[in-house]
Design a protein around this motif. Structure first.
Motif, PDB file in Angstrom:
ATOM      1  N   ASN A 214       7.269  -1.806  -2.788  1.00 44.18           N
ATOM      2  CA  ASN A 214       6.019  -2.093  -3.489  1.00 44.18           C
ATOM      3  C   ASN A 214       4.901  -2.433  -2.506  1.00 44.18           C
ATOM      4  O   ASN A 214       3.749  -2.030  -2.702  1.00 44.18           O
ATOM      5  N   HIS A 215       5.207  -3.167  -1.451  1.00 41.23           N
ATOM      6  CA  HIS A 215       4.200  -3.452  -0.426  1.00 41.23           C
ATOM      7  C   HIS A 215       3.731  -2.161   0.243  1.00 41.23           C
ATOM      8  O   HIS A 215       2.526  -1.965   0.474  1.00 41.23           O
ATOM      9  N   GLU A 216       4.659  -1.279   0.575  1.00 37.73           N
ATOM     10  CA  GLU A 216       4.283  -0.019   1.219  1.00 37.73           C
ATOM     11  C   GLU A 216       3.446   0.846   0.288  1.00 37.73           C
ATOM     12  O   GLU A 216       2.501   1.514   0.725  1.00 37.73           O
ATOM     13  N   LEU A 217       3.798   0.850  -1.005  1.00 41.51           N
ATOM     14  CA  LEU A 217       3.028   1.622  -1.977  1.00 41.51           C
ATOM     15  C   LEU A 217       1.589   1.129  -2.049  1.00 41.51           C
ATOM     16  O   LEU A 217       0.640   1.927  -2.037  1.00 41.51           O
ATOM     17  N   ALA A 218       1.413  -0.189  -2.128  1.00 43.38           N
ATOM     18  CA  ALA A 218       0.073  -0.746  -2.261  1.00 43.38           C
ATOM     19  C   ALA A 218      -0.729  -0.617  -0.972  1.00 43.38           C
ATOM     20  O   ALA A 218      -1.883  -0.181  -0.987  1.00 43.38           O
TER      21      ALA A 218
END
Length: 310
Positions: A214-218
């Motif tokens: 989720n961090h990488e996506l954002a």
């Protein structure tokens, strides 16, 4: 009612079909559904209120109140996911143009909540609790499993992305049953990201959304600054920071109260206020009897909440 009608005029077609009777337009029926949800009425109750409120109907060009069956069929047609997304697009654009979002200074906050699947009185609820307690004691004596898991799997669940400055809901996800929140991160953040002009804001979520993916996506795909406490999973034996790159950053960034305030993570509590506003103003129990009807009820509550703010 006028705001709901105006928003629907920009987001919905006038009629559902060119062969329809054309007694009412889709924007007019949507405005009636918003009034129904705001006043916590059934379809028959909403029909009775609208019949006694002809000035309200005159404001949106209606000669008479629609039948309760008409409202029920309109809800099934208007509260589908595609049409609801179109209405959220319009309300978000209006709020953005009016300067209500201010995502450059106030982050987007995401969270989920559950609703009651039926209306019950407090006396009935207390007696049911006493009965369940006795039944659980008997089940423990006989070695049976509790029925709580069946109850949890049937709870309606709503996840929202809210602008912390104005409490306007920019995105949502509806489903049934409890479970982890981190799979809902992508639809909530992406829908809010595509609806606003400023696409470099912060996203604040609780530990339920903790995931390196989720961090990488954002951060890498959408250019957003994600703020999520890295507390999911087992801690390291040596007491060190988490293994993921961005989780290690979160471990350092959100370590103290001062750093949480500087990063604006403390604004995440505004999404809890948004959930409370929906339940206090529109009720915490849903009238739908099936998962599909309960999803429609939750979508209507989100849209009604936005109309009230606008």
């Amino acid at each position: 009612m006028q705001v709901a009608h105006a928003a629907a005029c920009h987001a919905l077609p006038t009629y559902s079909c060119r062969f329809s009777r054309k007694d009412f337009t889709l924007p007019q029926l949507f405005a009636c559904l918003v009034v129904k949800d705001l006043l916590k009425r059934s379809y028959r109750g909403a029909e009775a209120v609208l019949r006694d409120s002809q000035p309200w109907l005159d404001d949106i060009g209606m000669d008479h109140a629609p039948d309760h069956n008409t409202l029920c069929r309109a809800a099934k047609f208007l509260l589908k996911e595609l049409k609801v997304n179109s209405l959220l697009d319009v309300t978000t654009r209006w709020a953005d143009e009016a300067g209500m979002l201010q995502l450059d200074r106030h982050p987007l906050a995401i969270d989920s909540t559950t609703f009651d699947s039926h209306h019950v009185s407090r006396h009935y609820e207390r007696r049911c609790h006493e009965t369940r307690r006795r039944m659980k004691a008997k089940d423990r004596e006989k070695g049976r499993r509790s029925s709580r898991s069946r109850t949890v799997r049937s709870l309606p669940k709503l996840a929202i992305g809210i602008a912390t400055k104005s409490h306007l809901i920019l995105s949502m996800w509806t489903g049934t049953g409890m479970g982890s929140d981190h799979p809902h991160f992508e639809p909530l953040v992406f829908d809010a990201w595509r609806r606003v002009k400023n696409r470099s804001f912060k996203v604040a979520g609780d530990a339920g959304y903790d995931s390196e993916a989720n961090h990488e996506l954002a951060r890498q795909d959408m250019g957003l600054a994600s703020l999520i406490p890295p507390t999911i999973g087992r801690p390291r034996i040596d007491g060190g920071p988490p293994g993921g790159r961005w989780q290690r950053v979160m471990h350092k960034l959100l370590k103290t109260t001062e750093s949480r305030k500087r990063s604006r993570y403390t604004s995440r509590w505004q999404v809890e206020t948004g959930n409370s506003m929906i339940k206090r103003n529109q009720g915490d129990a849903l009238a739908g009897k099936s998962p599909a009807s309960r999803k429609r009820d939750m979508r209507l509550r989100v849209l009604t909440h936005n109309m009230m703010i606008l």
